[in-house]
Design a protein around this motif. Structure first.
Motif, PDB file in Angstrom:
ATOM      1  N   GLU A   8       0.797  -1.176  -0.052  1.00 55.41           N
ATOM      2  CA  GLU A   8      -0.005  -0.081  -0.013  1.00 55.41           C
ATOM      3  C   GLU A   8       0.883   1.327   0.153  1.00 55.41           C
ATOM      4  OE1 GLU A   8      -3.258  -0.129  -0.382  1.00 55.41           O
ATOM      5  OE2 GLU A   8      -3.407  -2.244  -0.367  1.00 55.41           O
ATOM      6  N   ALA A   9       2.157   1.186   0.609  1.00 57.99           N
ATOM      7  CA  ALA A   9       2.845   2.489   0.455  1.00 57.99           C
ATOM      8  C   ALA A   9       3.975   2.452  -0.654  1.00 57.99           C
ATOM      9  CB  ALA A   9       3.987   2.350   1.867  1.00 57.99           C
ATOM     10  N   LEU A  10       3.723   1.497  -1.713  1.00 58.94           N
ATOM     11  CA  LEU A  10       4.574   1.530  -3.023  1.00 58.94           C
ATOM     12  C   LEU A  10       3.724   2.058  -4.004  1.00 58.94           C
ATOM     13  CD1 LEU A  10       6.050  -2.079  -2.728  1.00 58.94           C
ATOM     14  CD2 LEU A  10       7.221   0.202  -2.163  1.00 58.94           C
ATOM     15  N   PRO A  11       4.287   3.437  -4.577  1.00 62.98           N
ATOM     16  CA  PRO A  11       3.279   3.801  -5.733  1.00 62.98           C
ATOM     17  C   PRO A  11       3.642   2.860  -6.905  1.00 62.98           C
ATOM     18  CG  PRO A  11       5.254   5.034  -5.063  1.00 62.98           C
ATOM     19  CD  PRO A  11       4.988   4.052  -4.020  1.00 62.98           C
ATOM     20  N   ARG A  12       2.993   2.541  -7.708  1.00 67.47           N
ATOM     21  CA  ARG A  12       3.172   1.752  -8.911  1.00 67.47           C
ATOM     22  C   ARG A  12       2.801   2.493 -10.297  1.00 67.47           C
ATOM     23  NH1 ARG A  12      -0.534  -1.418  -5.659  1.00 67.47           N
ATOM     24  NH2 ARG A  12       0.430  -2.884  -4.511  1.00 67.47           N
ATOM     25  N   VAL A  13       3.739   2.835 -11.091  1.00 71.97           N
ATOM     26  CA  VAL A  13       3.788   3.560 -12.537  1.00 71.97           C
ATOM     27  C   VAL A  13       4.275   2.586 -13.567  1.00 71.97           C
ATOM     28  CG1 VAL A  13       3.879   5.722 -11.192  1.00 71.97           C
ATOM     29  CG2 VAL A  13       5.903   4.544 -11.842  1.00 71.97           C
ATOM     30  N   LEU A  14       3.732   2.795 -14.685  1.00 74.89           N
ATOM     31  CA  LEU A  14       4.153   2.211 -15.794  1.00 74.89           C
ATOM     32  C   LEU A  14       4.517   3.311 -16.719  1.00 74.89           C
ATOM     33  CD1 LEU A  14       1.699  -0.902 -16.015  1.00 74.89           C
ATOM     34  CD2 LEU A  14       4.066  -0.983 -15.441  1.00 74.89           C
ATOM     35  N   VAL A  15       5.513   2.830 -17.932  1.00 74.43           N
ATOM     36  CA  VAL A  15       5.661   3.561 -18.962  1.00 74.43           C
ATOM     37  C   VAL A  15       4.679   2.981 -20.170  1.00 74.43           C
ATOM     38  CG1 VAL A  15       7.524   4.352 -20.744  1.00 74.43           C
ATOM     39  CG2 VAL A  15       8.016   3.954 -18.336  1.00 74.43           C
ATOM     40  N   ASN A  16       3.849   3.896 -20.875  1.00 74.81           N
ATOM     41  CA  ASN A  16       3.147   3.490 -21.989  1.00 74.81           C
ATOM     42  C   ASN A  16       3.849   3.528 -23.089  1.00 74.81           C
ATOM     43  OD1 ASN A  16       1.005   2.924 -23.580  1.00 74.81           O
ATOM     44  ND2 ASN A  16      -0.613   4.405 -22.322  1.00 74.81           N
ATOM     45  N   GLN A  17       4.609   2.235 -23.361  1.00 80.76           N
ATOM     46  CA  GLN A  17       5.328   2.232 -24.819  1.00 80.76           C
ATOM     47  C   GLN A  17       4.485   2.366 -25.827  1.00 80.76           C
ATOM     48  OE1 GLN A  17       8.494   2.229 -24.555  1.00 80.76           O
ATOM     49  NE2 GLN A  17       9.217   1.732 -22.673  1.00 80.76           N
ATOM     50  N   SER A  18       3.526   1.781 -25.736  1.00 82.12           N
ATOM     51  CA  SER A  18       2.435   1.877 -27.074  1.00 82.12           C
ATOM     52  C   SER A  18       2.163   3.326 -27.497  1.00 82.12           C
ATOM     53  CB  SER A  18       1.055   1.162 -26.973  1.00 82.12           C
ATOM     54  OG  SER A  18       0.458   1.384 -25.730  1.00 82.12           O
ATOM     55  N   TYR A  19       1.547   4.104 -26.319  1.00 82.89           N
ATOM     56  CA  TYR A  19       1.434   5.665 -26.750  1.00 82.89           C
ATOM     57  C   TYR A  19       2.673   6.080 -27.114  1.00 82.89           C
ATOM     58  CZ  TYR A  19      -0.295  10.257 -25.678  1.00 82.89           C
ATOM     59  OH  TYR A  19      -0.453  11.639 -26.028  1.00 82.89           O
ATOM     60  N   TYR A  20       3.948   5.959 -26.566  1.00 82.94           N
ATOM     61  CA  TYR A  20       5.135   6.525 -27.061  1.00 82.94           C
ATOM     62  C   TYR A  20       5.299   6.375 -28.384  1.00 82.94           C
ATOM     63  CZ  TYR A  20       9.924   7.420 -27.847  1.00 82.94           C
ATOM     64  OH  TYR A  20      11.291   7.722 -28.539  1.00 82.94           O
ATOM     65  N   ALA A  21       4.993   5.095 -29.069  1.00 76.85           N
ATOM     66  CA  ALA A  21       5.251   4.659 -30.283  1.00 76.85           C
ATOM     67  C   ALA A  21       4.180   5.371 -31.086  1.00 76.85           C
ATOM     68  CB  ALA A  21       5.156   3.180 -30.576  1.00 76.85           C
TER      69      ALA A  21
END
Length: 512
Positions: A321-334
């Motif tokens: 619960e104390a760990l923020p989770r983020v992702l890099v949207n590679q498809s949007y970047y492409a």
């Protein structure tokens, strides 16, 4: 000797702090609340970042963990990548209808026949809700019960309501509102009346009259400028502010010292009357405003959990619960990169991609480092987790840094603003780092926190004889702790325990 100007080239080594390295160091020392705020700001600024919402399956561990034996030996593992993975667990409406074998109109009647198409194409519910329109909703859904809950009244609101009933004079209401704003959470006036009169441009007599009006409000004792005035207000309302009690309230320092002889002489009463006066004084509320609370209580959320494993070892795991989770949207970047034409757009996308990748790696490295440091702390302080505070060991940052192969400054940053949740409560990581007090006759060193706890135990276990600081030193030396008298006095004062003279006077007063 002549002066010459010339150019020279020299080769040397220097440590350069890149912006990415500075960011990683900054993230390492942030608390989980500050980290969440930082990540939210990055999500708004960087279009390539997105929040990863993960629903943990039931019965599985929500965070990576390290496990080692109860004897304190073991290797620290690395957390899995599970907290940073995301999956879409929200089915679409069509999937739900397919699984149930029916349309949602039949499952949720409020969305079916009751809905009619408005002229503009909007859906308008014509079926009234079972409880009326309490929640202000026109879609036929159940009302929002949270909207009907009453908010807890604050001290300011409580006093302002009484002020409206107490006077109709607009000037008095203005002065009274200013005085109420100057009352703190405990119920004390923290603004000088002369300063209030100067700011508002009114007479000091008017401010004093309004202050007297406010001091008559509920709760009793509110608006006092110090403890003596607060108690005096309550005694006046009880019609017990006689000359003897007035003299007692004027010397609260003697009451704190339990100097009964000086109080008897000051008040001109005997032992029985003084005991009754002190008992009546204890019934008063020294902080009348605390009944209204001081805002929401912030619960200390641990960054790491420590729990015993079935085989007797310790399991150390991160709090998901104390760990923020983020992702890099590679498809949007492409997709966006293919449409970028100008060099400015390409440079912006490249910078966003680099920042996003570095942030995700920094968050993962931060989690690994916290888990590694916490596991070493548990290994070093396994006696605390087994038997309590009395078995804390002396520990410093260098010991942990050398054990895990990190720099001492890195361990210091990791342990700042972090906490560990245990079966004995939640403790800050800094709590486990204590100074060493040498042992007597060549015995092993003792933790200062363990010695402080032992002093409290000895004082709490006093029977008829009150232990002085010298007596405490002798007791501790018999137990193998070589400690000075001034150190005992310092630890006793840090525990807010009065001296032996004051404790002896208090017992004598209670015996009467």
């Amino acid at each position: 000797m002549g002066l010459l100007q010339r150019l020279e080239m020299r080769q040397g080594q220097a440590l350069v702090m890149t912006p990415q390295l500075l960011q990683a160091i900054k993230l390492l020392q942030l608390s989980h609340l500050d980290l969440a705020a930082y990540v939210d700001a990055e999500l708004e600024r960087n279009p390539l970042l997105e929040r990863a919402e993960v629903e943990e399956p039931r019965g599985e561990a929500p965070a990576p963990a390290e496990e080692f034996g109860g004897d304190g030996d073991g290797d620290g593992g690395e957390p899995s990548a599970e907290p940073w993975l995301a999956q879409d667990l929200n089915p679409s409406r069509g999937e739900i209808e397919s699984d149930l074998g029916t349309r949602l109109d039949n499952v949720f009647p409020d969305e079916g026949p009751a809905a009619r198409e408005a002229p503009g194409g909007d859906s308008l519910s014509l079926t009234p809700a079972p409880w009326g329109n309490a929640g202000g909703s026109f879609d036929g859904e159940a009302p929002d019960f949270e909207a009907t809950l009453t908010a807890e009244s604050s001290l300011r609101d409580h006093l302002a309501g009484q002020l409206d009933l107490a006077t109709r004079d607009p000037v008095e209401r203005l002065v009274g509102g200013f005085l109420i704003d100057a009352i703190d959470e405990a119920g004390y006036l923290r603004e000088d009346p002369a300063t209030v009169a100067e700011r508002l441009g009114v007479g000091l007599d008017l401010v004093g009259r309004v202050l007297g009006l406010v001091q008559g409000f509920d709760p009793s004792g509110v608006g006092g400028r110090d403890l003596a005035e607060c108690l005096s207000i309550q005694l006046r309302e009880r019609d017990r502010f006689d000359p003897a009690m007035q003299a007692l309230v004027s010397r609260l320092d003697l009451v704190a010292k339990r100097d009964l002889a000086a109080l008897r002489k000051l008040c001109g009463v005997d032992d029985e009357d003084l005991a009754d006066m002190l008992a009546e004084l204890r019934q008063l509320d020294p902080k009348p405003g605390r009944a209204f609370g001081s805002g929401p209580v912030e619960v200390l959320v641990p960054d790491v959990f420590v729990r015993p494993a079935p085989d007797g070892s310790w399991l150390v795991e991160l709090n998901s619960e104390a760990l923020p989770r983020v992702l890099v949207n590679q498809s949007y970047y492409a997709t966006v990169a293919r449409g970028a034409k100008s060099d400015t757009d390409k440079a912006f996308l490249s910078e966003c991609l680099q920042t996003a990748n570095w942030l995700t790696r920094s968050l993962e490295q931060r989690a690994r480092t916290i888990l590694k440091v916490a596991s070493e702390i548990v290994r070093q302080q396994d006696g605390f987790f087994l038997n309590g505070v009395a078995h804390l060991r002396p520990l410093n940052l260098k010991t942990v840094a050398d054990a895990i192969g990190m720099h001492e400054s890195t361990v210091s940053r990791v342990t700042s603003n972090k906490s560990i949740g245990t079966s004995r409560g939640t403790f800050e990581m800094k709590y486990f780092f204590t100074a060493a007090i040498p042992g007597a006759a060549g015995a092993a060193a003792h933790s200062s926190e363990a010695v402080r706890h032992r002093i409290k135990q000895l004082i709490d276990g006093e029977a008829d004889d009150v232990l002085s600081d010298d007596a405490l030193v002798q007791r501790l030396r018999h137990e193998g702790v070589d400690i000075a008298r001034r150190t005992v006095a310092k630890y006793r004062e840090s525990l807010r325990i009065p001296s032996s003279i004051e404790r002896r006077r208090e017992r004598a007063a209670l015996a009467r």
